[in-house]
Design an enzyme around this catalytic site. Sequence first.
Site, PDB file in Angstrom:
ATOM      1  CG  HIS A 206     -50.572 -40.969  41.290  1.00  0.00           C
ATOM      2  ND1 HIS A 206     -51.670 -41.760  41.106  1.00  0.00           N
ATOM      3  CD2 HIS A 206     -50.305 -40.423  40.092  1.00  0.00           C
ATOM      4  CE1 HIS A 206     -52.047 -41.681  39.843  1.00  0.00           C
ATOM      5  NE2 HIS A 206     -51.239 -40.887  39.209  1.00  0.00           N
ATOM      6  CD  GLU A 448     -51.938 -30.564  21.160  1.00  0.00           C
ATOM      7  OE1 GLU A 448     -51.459 -31.029  22.187  1.00  0.00           O
ATOM      8  OE2 GLU A 448     -53.136 -30.245  21.046  1.00  0.00           O
ATOM      9  CG  ASP A 472     -50.907 -34.817  22.385  1.00  0.00           C
ATOM     10  OD1 ASP A 472     -50.945 -36.037  22.604  1.00  0.00           O
ATOM     11  OD2 ASP A 472     -51.485 -33.982  23.100  1.00  0.00           O
ATOM     12  CB  CYS A 519     -46.523 -24.978  25.067  1.00  0.00           C
ATOM     13  SG  CYS A 519     -47.855 -25.826  24.221  1.00  0.00           S
TER      14      CYS A 519
HETATM   15  C1  PEP Z   1     -48.448 -31.147  24.100  1.00  0.00           C
HETATM   16  O1  PEP Z   1     -49.145 -32.032  23.585  1.00  0.00           O
HETATM   17  O2  PEP Z   1     -47.251 -30.957  23.809  1.00  0.00           O
HETATM   18  C2  PEP Z   1     -49.023 -30.281  25.136  1.00  0.00           C
HETATM   19  C3  PEP Z   1     -48.335 -29.273  25.638  1.00  0.00           C
HETATM   20  O3  PEP Z   1     -50.279 -30.568  25.566  1.00  0.00           O
HETATM   21  P1  PEP Z   1     -50.593 -31.677  26.689  1.00  0.00           P
HETATM   22  O4  PEP Z   1     -49.278 -32.160  27.238  1.00  0.00           O
HETATM   23  O5  PEP Z   1     -51.438 -30.988  27.693  1.00  0.00           O
HETATM   24  O6  PEP Z   1     -51.317 -32.713  25.894  1.00  0.00           O
HETATM   25 MG    MG Z   2     -51.278 -32.092  23.879  1.00  0.00          MG
END
Ligand code: PEP
Ligand code: MG
Length: 592
Positions: A206, A448, A472, A519
């Site tokens: 961290h 995901e 994910d 994303c």
């Molecule tokens: C992902 O799973 O790619 C995502 C953008 O969501 P998080 O990283 O918040 O799980």
């Molecule tokens: Mg995710």
Amino acid sequence: MERAEETVNISDQTSHDGGMKVFRGNGISAGLALGPAFIMEKPALPIEHVPGDPAAETERLKEAVRMAEDQLQAVLRQARERFARRDAAVFEAQLLMLHDQLFAEEIAARIADGMNAAAAVQQAGYDLADRFFAMDNAYFREWAEDVLDVAYRLCCCLTGTEMTESEQPAGAAVIIARHLAPSDIAVLDPAGIKGIITEADNHAGHSAVLIRALGIPAVGGVKGIVKAAVNGEAVLVDGDAGTVILNPDGQARSRWQAAAEDRRRIREELAGLKHLPAVTLDGKRVDTAVNLSSLQELAGAAECGADGIGLFRTEFLGLDSRGFPDEEEQFEAYCRILKAMNGRRTVIRTMDAGADKPLPGMASAAEANPALGLRGLRFSLQEERLFRTQLKALLRASVYGKLAIMFPMVTTVGEFRRAKQILLEEKEKLQKAGIPVSDSVETGLMIEVPAAAVMADVLAAEADFFSIGTNDLVQYTLASDRLNTRVAGLYGALEPAVLRLIRITVDAARAKGCRCAVCGEMAADAEGMMLLIGLGADELSVSPHDLLRIRRQVRSVSAADMRKLAEQACSADSGEEVHELLSGYRNNSCII
Ligand code: PEP
Ligand code: MG
């Protein structure tokens, strides 16, 4: 996967020259710095290993916990002003750790054996941190330095030592320390710090997260640096190469100057792209949006000229000991986000609690496989009251901007339908009560889970948009825990199995006129993003820090070339083959 940074190496020389000494460590935070050394030593704690009366020591400990709690609350308030919510959450976790049952039991057992409270806390802290460090799970290893930080704070309270007693540099300097705890970073004034060098090395810890958030060039794992350095002597830090030069000679300084000049030029070039669209050489527009996790990051979205917010992670609004905010507090937060975006498209994701994002204050049963357990939309559908509250707050805020509501971790078509049904019911209730709601709120979901990608044709017919969460999707497709370094070799977005699922998703979306964004981290990867353009993604959503670099890269490639590359990549046998294909293409065509 490789991430294209504007890396400038100042360290291809390791010889000693006069008083110059070169050290190699590991880059913790990118960037170059040159400044006078400032050695920061923490005061040694006056802990005596003398026995204590258990009853009296238990009382002293209770008082120390109360003091430490007050101090940590103050650090947390300060951290929330300086850091993104997600980063400041380190101190929320430390507050929980202060009252952690296992930690308390370890201390109590030692006090019962006749140790004084300070010695008991110190020893329990070391033992627990050692156990965390030894764990396979990277997530737990991150906590080791926090346990030590909390134990140190408690010991300070017990011995009447000031936690922030270490001297601060008088002018801008490069800090050299054996170890810097998250609490040390939280109180540093970044304006007075050019760089950081530590002997300790915990890239994922961290402290490293906070140093990166402050944008200070840093190198860790530099053994012997505290002894070798002299206060005030010049020191060069290369956070990209992980190199440190004490007392650099003229040649090293000139190389540093040239490298710093290069960086300045690249920064200027990127700044010039703020108001330009991300369009490929052959005219395909790919929107570039940002991923945010806190209100504090909104300014960054405006600064980098993002086309919109592609993902706002609302679960971090609830990452404090009070639990998830109530409807009014959420309504205010969503209004702030939408107003700040000034009409640009804003995708707000409903709470993605569970697994790697557990919410303090929310009861959760211990699960053998949290990543496959109650998380994302599954959690919201089970905790329907919380879900309805969030949807109501979002709908009420919808009149203040261009809102798109996104559901995380959708696995089945039925889940998506149920979520939409609840959203509709909340909208009707608000309308009946005469509360205005926008009619143009988009509804979409994250892809995901492989099951959702396979069913993308059905989902696309009922959704306004998809956003592919590759972080994910990769973990579930390759059955490789995204936090487990032991299986990190299997975790890769360039694996053809992942690429084929993305292709299925994008093709299904296009056929039904459903927008398809990405994303996950793959969108910010120099190689991954080329394939995403080739596969037909409409939008790449990345952190504000990465946005202009990605926009520049979109503008430097042709979509037709990317399509050919993506086709070849989907037919490859392995992620390595895909990587070779892409790096070969980049080298031959000299693209950035
Ligand atoms: C992902 O799973 O790619 C995502 C953008 O969501 P998080 O990283 O918040 O799980
Ligand atoms: Mg995710």
